[in-house]
Design an enzyme around this catalytic site. Structure first.
Site, PDB file in Angstrom:
ATOM      1  N   ARG A 168      25.318  50.847  -2.828  1.00 26.73           N
ATOM      2  CA  ARG A 168      25.502  51.480  -1.512  1.00 26.73           C
ATOM      3  C   ARG A 168      26.491  52.638  -1.572  1.00 26.73           C
ATOM      4  NH1 ARG A 168      24.112  48.651   3.364  1.00 26.73           N
ATOM      5  NH2 ARG A 168      22.523  47.138   2.783  1.00 26.73           N
TER       6      ARG A 168
ATOM      7  N   ARG B 248      28.237  54.907   4.493  1.00 30.54           N
ATOM      8  CA  ARG B 248      29.167  55.243   5.578  1.00 30.54           C
ATOM      9  C   ARG B 248      30.650  55.229   5.241  1.00 30.54           C
ATOM     10  NH1 ARG B 248      27.207  51.185   9.869  1.00 30.54           N
ATOM     11  NH2 ARG B 248      26.808  50.137   7.893  1.00 30.54           N
TER      12      ARG B 248
ATOM     13  N   ARG C 189      25.355  62.042   9.232  1.00 30.50           N
ATOM     14  CA  ARG C 189      24.756  60.961  10.035  1.00 30.50           C
ATOM     15  C   ARG C 189      24.936  61.199  11.536  1.00 30.50           C
ATOM     16  NH1 ARG C 189      22.377  57.330  12.204  1.00 30.50           N
ATOM     17  NH2 ARG C 189      22.475  55.111  11.709  1.00 30.50           N
TER      18      ARG C 189
ATOM     19  N   ASP D  37      15.824  53.151   1.818  1.00 35.69           N
ATOM     20  CA  ASP D  37      16.070  51.763   2.195  1.00 35.69           C
ATOM     21  C   ASP D  37      14.937  50.879   1.699  1.00 35.69           C
ATOM     22  OD1 ASP D  37      18.150  50.250   3.910  1.00 35.69           O
ATOM     23  OD2 ASP D  37      16.239  49.338   4.424  1.00 35.69           O
TER      24      ASP D  37
ATOM     25  N   TYR E 164      12.867  40.136   6.301  1.00 35.57           N
ATOM     26  CA  TYR E 164      13.053  41.028   7.457  1.00 35.57           C
ATOM     27  C   TYR E 164      11.771  41.137   8.273  1.00 35.57           C
ATOM     28  CZ  TYR E 164      17.559  42.475   5.576  1.00 35.57           C
ATOM     29  OH  TYR E 164      18.849  42.481   5.132  1.00 35.57           O
TER      30      TYR E 164
END
Ligand code: 1CP
Length: 346
Positions: A26, A30, A39, A75, A151
């Site tokens: 990752r 962020r 973003r 993703d 998911y």
């Protein structure tokens, strides 16, 4: 320069390297102010499917930290999207599907992913590869069928994924139908990534730890092996990350993967003994350590390097993804320590 000269690829293959290569799970996310600035202007989907934005965000951590490998910004959930299941990223929850597979009828209506959905991702890979230094590797990735299916069936992140776990018992046929369609779609997607220029492929089975070993072995592992075989046929290293799989290394070492990614619950030296130097290991600093002082971070990074010890076949990484609250200086300390100390073990 050919692929053989990339230090990350050399380490994937257990060959001689001057220092331990590193990248961070990752890393394009962020915790970086430059990521947050972009973003603010674009939503997550725009960032994933606009080749120039994808390229920019992928390269940001390389520019800042000089990691040995970039991981393409995307993703694992683009696979369900290619099958017609769309998600939205909701603040404080995560990815949420509008129409989860919450009935057998919905599962049985699933068909293979539409490869044209990935066109902009493949264009992004080509752009990244053109701009990325030849000595650095570009990692492509996919979610494992089991993790992606979690998911799709639950519709959002869950504490226990109990609906899909129940499905394994209540309707194994529907479960396998879904896994089969995911596996074939994933293999096509990976082929496209490699054709576009990725140098290695990581498979994330983040949710494996919700399964017993027995269920993992019969309901997830066979599909993982098929995907790994497909990656290996494309002549790029395969990296398998099974979160919570530290106790299953005797099984995972039969996966065919060149590299096993490990979370922090297993000691690297113990893992090395199980794989007997035949498989490279990636990991495995606990990401929460990055919330401590620089002295502690340095000490813990040294412990990881020492636990792998002398020799090749180690790729430094975190045991799981970096979180948005981690200070940028903490990552710099990791990079400096690995670059300074790891040559002592070569
Ligand atoms: O800006 C934002 O709000 C987006 C947050 C975000 C980011 C940066 C998401 C949503 N995905 C990503 C990128 C991402 N996801 C990468 C890119 C490259 C990098 O590593 O730098 C990768 C490899 C992933 C993979 C991914 N997505 C996994 C497997 C790995 C892991 O970390 O366990 C999983 C489970 C996902 C689902 C997902 N997507 C996003 C979030 C927040 C989540 C997790 C949700 C959950 O808690 O289950």
């Amino acid at each position: 320069m050919n692929k053989q000269n990339k230090i990350f690829i050399e380490a994937c293959n257990g060959r001689k390297v001057p220092y331990t290569p590193l990248w961070i799970m990752r890393q394009a996310g962020r915790y970086l102010p430059e990521y947050r600035a972009i973003r603010k202007k674009y939503n997550f989907h725009e960032m994933m499917h606009t080749p120039d934005l994808m390229k920019e965000v992928t390269l940001q951590p390389i520019r800042r930290y000089d990691f040995d490998a970039a991981i393409m910004f995307s993703d694992i959930l683009v696979i369900p999207e290619s099958m017609g299941l769309n998600f939205q990223l909701i603040e404080k929850i995560g990815p949420v599907f509008k129409n989860p597979l919450n009935s057998n009828k919905k599962i049985n209506s699933i068909s293979y992913g539409d490869i044209s959905y990935f066109k902009h991702i493949f264009d992004g890979i080509k752009k990244i590869r053109r701009e990325l230094d030849n000595k650095k590797s570009l990692i492509g990735f996919t979610g494992a069928p089991w993790t992606i299916a979690c998911y799709m069936v639950e519709g959002r992140p869950s504490k226990d994924y109990r609906h899909i776990r129940a499905l394994i018992y209540n309707n194994p046929k529907a479960f396998h139908y879904l896994m089969e369609h995911l596996t074939e779609s994933i293999i096509e997607y990976i082929r496209g990534q490699v054709n576009a220029g990725v140098d290695a492929v990581q498979i994330f089975d983040t949710n494996a730890g919700f399964l017993s070993r027995e269920v993992f072995e019969s309901f997830s592992f066979p599909y993982l092996k098929r995907i790994i075989l497909a990656v290996n046929k494309l002549n790029v290293p395969s990296i398998l990350f099974v979160k919570g799989g530290g106790n299953w290394l005797d099984l995972l070492k039969t996966s065919g993967a060149n590299v096993l990614g490990l979370d922090w619950t297993i000691n690297l030296n113990d893992a090395k003994k199980v794989v007997k130097n035949k498989i490279s290991l990636q990991g495995n600093l606990d990401p929460s350590i990055l919330l401590s002082s620089n002295n502690i971070i340095r000490k813990e990074v040294c412990k990881i390097l020492k636990s792998y010890g002398n020799g090749y076949g180690h790729i430094f990484n975190l045991g799981h993804g970096i979180t948005p609250d981690i200070p940028i200086e903490a990552v710099q300390t990791v990079v400096n320590t690995v670059r300074e100390v790891s040559p002592n073990y070569k």
